[in-house]
Enzyme design. Structure first.
Site, PDB file in Angstrom:
ATOM      1  N   GLY A  88     -24.603  12.304  -9.785  1.00 23.70           N
ATOM      2  CA  GLY A  88     -24.505  10.896  -9.417  1.00 23.70           C
ATOM      3  C   GLY A  88     -24.424  10.727  -7.913  1.00 23.70           C
ATOM      4  O   GLY A  88     -24.696  11.661  -7.150  1.00 23.70           O
ATOM      5  N   HIS A 148     -44.004  -6.587  12.344  1.00 20.25           N
ATOM      6  CA  HIS A 148     -44.787  -5.336  12.335  1.00 20.25           C
ATOM      7  C   HIS A 148     -44.573  -4.610  13.666  1.00 20.25           C
ATOM      8  O   HIS A 148     -44.618  -5.227  14.709  1.00 20.25           O
ATOM      9  CB  HIS A 148     -46.276  -5.660  12.156  1.00 20.25           C
ATOM     10  N   GLU A 196       0.850  -1.198   0.000  1.00 21.42           N
ATOM     11  CA  GLU A 196       0.000   0.000   0.000  1.00 21.42           C
ATOM     12  C   GLU A 196       0.880   1.239   0.000  1.00 21.42           C
ATOM     13  O   GLU A 196       1.757   1.385   0.846  1.00 21.42           O
ATOM     14  CB  GLU A 196      -0.910  -0.004   1.233  1.00 21.42           C
ATOM     15  N   SER A 250      -9.344   3.270  -7.937  1.00 21.24           N
ATOM     16  CA  SER A 250      -9.687   4.359  -8.859  1.00 21.24           C
ATOM     17  C   SER A 250      -9.420   5.711  -8.211  1.00 21.24           C
ATOM     18  O   SER A 250      -9.229   5.805  -7.004  1.00 21.24           O
ATOM     19  CB  SER A 250     -11.162   4.254  -9.257  1.00 21.24           C
ATOM     20  N   THR A 286      -9.396   4.075  -0.972  1.00 15.73           N
ATOM     21  CA  THR A 286     -10.322   5.208  -1.098  1.00 15.73           C
ATOM     22  C   THR A 286     -11.497   5.065  -0.144  1.00 15.73           C
ATOM     23  O   THR A 286     -11.857   6.003   0.569  1.00 15.73           O
ATOM     24  CB  THR A 286     -10.845   5.310  -2.550  1.00 15.73           C
ATOM     25  N   CYS A 287     -12.105   3.892  -0.126  1.00 12.20           N
ATOM     26  CA  CYS A 287     -13.351   3.677   0.629  1.00 12.20           C
ATOM     27  C   CYS A 287     -13.216   4.102   2.087  1.00 12.20           C
ATOM     28  O   CYS A 287     -14.000   4.900   2.587  1.00 12.20           O
ATOM     29  CB  CYS A 287     -13.750   2.212   0.540  1.00 12.20           C
ATOM     30  N   ASP A 320     -12.214  -1.632  -8.723  1.00 14.58           N
ATOM     31  CA  ASP A 320     -12.423  -0.489  -9.617  1.00 14.58           C
ATOM     32  C   ASP A 320     -11.499  -0.490 -10.830  1.00 14.58           C
ATOM     33  O   ASP A 320     -11.768   0.180 -11.821  1.00 14.58           O
ATOM     34  CB  ASP A 320     -12.210   0.833  -8.859  1.00 14.58           C
ATOM     35  N   LEU A 377      -4.046   1.823   5.698  1.00 15.90           N
ATOM     36  CA  LEU A 377      -4.689   0.825   4.850  1.00 15.90           C
ATOM     37  C   LEU A 377      -6.157   1.204   4.625  1.00 15.90           C
ATOM     38  O   LEU A 377      -6.698   2.069   5.306  1.00 15.90           O
ATOM     39  CB  LEU A 377      -4.588  -0.547   5.509  1.00 15.90           C
TER      40      LEU A 377
END
Length: 466
Positions: free
Chosen positions: A182, A444, A33, A145, A41-42, A312, A38
């Site tokens: 988006g 419910h 990395e 990405s 992007t996420c 990605d 670590l």
């Protein structure tokens, strides 16, 4: 030189999950990395920090707009402390990335901090803190990405920004202009609208969320307009210029007229591009396609037999959970197992409020394919649970085959839809019919009852509570 069964380049959700699964299956594993934390992007500048800000801004909006109707009165002015909000977001990120460090140690995975690049098909050069060279029988590319840009826009990362900068602003914008309607643009737009910014969304297509079912786009557009966001669809951006602290965006509307927007910040969120910079893929003989993606076969194997690629950086939706599935898939393939992924059943989620989620085919796709189908739709406002919490926007829509009743697509917008979509994925994995869903019991009062009611509507137009 250290030798491994598997080396993974990139530690995002695809990479670190692939490394864990390889280690679980008895392979000696390394992960490389280039950043000091670590998670890719996420965890660092994507999914996790954006959800932290969405959560914080949601609390603020509830306190300023909805607490009073619940009989909760707060004397004095409720203020936003953006610095504290951003600090909390960073604490969430730090805790989450620290968790990945723990998982690497737990699974005895060697971590190399530095830029990983191919020397040849079995050797990786690491440049950076842990500089050196390693050897691996199999290599998994999981380099992810980066935000895309339009060729005529100069990102100064101060006033003309990407999502990365939008997650750590020092002030609430007076007017945030967002290019791209988006997922990323809408989520961050909602964050800053709640905090008091004027928000203008400029979208090239004729609707926001253009890849999702049109009914979801229409409903979320209503929500944003109700929040007094300026929704400019069918607008082609022509230029973005900065003049001091002001940004000027010029766009052509559907009548061919050039219109001008002025604000103090412009967020460019026009998608993401696969990231292979510095990988030196050509040294290993790896083929990239004209979109910059690593070419893979149905086993996620590149043209070089011992090298695989996931997430990605390969074809398909750019989603963390898709990358995770692919990471597990490759690890199990290397172990001689026969895993599978049904890409039609990878759900998509937008974490606005109301949340938007979908899996399977859209109504537009079914029409285009000439598939005969039935529609069952049920509004959240008809649920007791939704009225109790005040979350009455949205609906669940189920598309089922007209002849067999098999569920072909599920599209929902409303409270907790990010979690509710898992029920639809499970049902579709087992080839459920709409009637199957309608006949199993839903507690419910819950938001999940909307799925049962939509299934009843799709089965034989027999929803009970509308």
């Amino acid at each position: 030189m250290n030798s491994y069964d598997v080396a993974v380049i990139g530690s995002g959700p695809g990479g670190y999950v692939a490394a864990i699964r390889c280690a679980q299956l008895g392979m000696k594993t390394a992960i490389i990395e280039k950043y000091s934390t670590l998670g890719g992007t996420c965890l660092n500048v994507g999914c996790i920090p954006s959800k932290a800000l969405l959560s914080s801004s949601h609390h603020y909006e509830e306190a300023t707009k909805h607490f009073e109707e619940h009989g909760i009165e707060i004397p004095g002015e409720i203020k936003v402390n953006l610095e504290k909000m951003i600090a909390r977001k960073q604490a969430v990120v730090d805790q989450t990335t620290g968790g990945i460090d723990f998982l690497m140690k737990k699974n005895k995975i060697d971590v190399y901090e530095g830029l990983g690049s191919f020397k040849d098909a079995t050797h990786i050069k690491v440049e950076g803190k842990d500089a050196g060279e390693i050897e691996a029988k199999h290599i998994i590319i999981a380099t992810g990405s980066k935000p895309s840009n339009l060729p005529f826009i100069t990102l100064d990362k101060e006033r003309i920004i990407t999502s990365t900068e939008a997650l750590k602003l020092k002030e609430v914008p007076k007017h945030l202009m967002i290019i791209g309607g988006g997922v990323i643009g809408l989520e961050l737009g909602q964050v800053y609208r709640r905090l008091g910014a004027e928000v203008t969304v400029i979208e090239y297509m004729d609707r926001i969320l253009p890849t999702m079912d049109a009914a979801l786009s229409k409903e979320l557009n209503k929500v944003f307009k109700k929040a007094k966001c300026n929704m400019m669809v069918s607008h082609k951006v022509q230029s973005v210029e900065r003049n001091g602290d002001e940004v000027i965006v010029k766009a052509e509307n559907k009548k061919g007229e050039v219109v001008e927007f002025k604000g103090d910040y412009c967020l460019v969120s026009v998608g993401r591009r696969p990231y292979t910079d510095g990988l030196n893929a050509e040294a290993a003989g790896i083929k990239l396609n004209d979109r910059g993606q690593v070419e893979v076969n149905e086993h996620l194997q590149t043209n070089v037999s011992n090298i695989y690629a996931i997430g990605d950086v390969v074809r398909g939706a750019m989603l963390a959970h898709k990358a995770e599935e692919e990471g597990v898939f490759v690890a199990e393939t290397l172990a001689g197992q026969k895993p599978h992924i049904d890409y039609n059943l990878i759900p998509g989620v937008v974490y606005t409020w109301p949340e938007v989620a979908a899996v399977g085919k859209t109504e537009e796709e079914l029409k285009e394919a000439g598939t005969e189908y039935k529609v069952g739709q049920f509004p959240f406002r008809a649920l007791g649970r939704a009225r109790a919490s005040g979350d009455i926007d949205g609906f669940v829509k189920i598309l089922a085959d007209k002849t067999t009743d098999e569920v072909l697509g599920v599209h929902m917008i409303g409270a907790r839809c990010a979690d509710l979509i898992a029920e639809a994925v499970t049902a579709m994995e087992f080839r459920a019919s709409a009637e199957d869903i309608s006949r199993y019991s839903h507690a419910h009062p819950t938001f999940a009852e909307a799925i049962k009611e939509a299934a009843l509507a799709a089965t034989d137009d027999r929803a009970l509570h509308v």
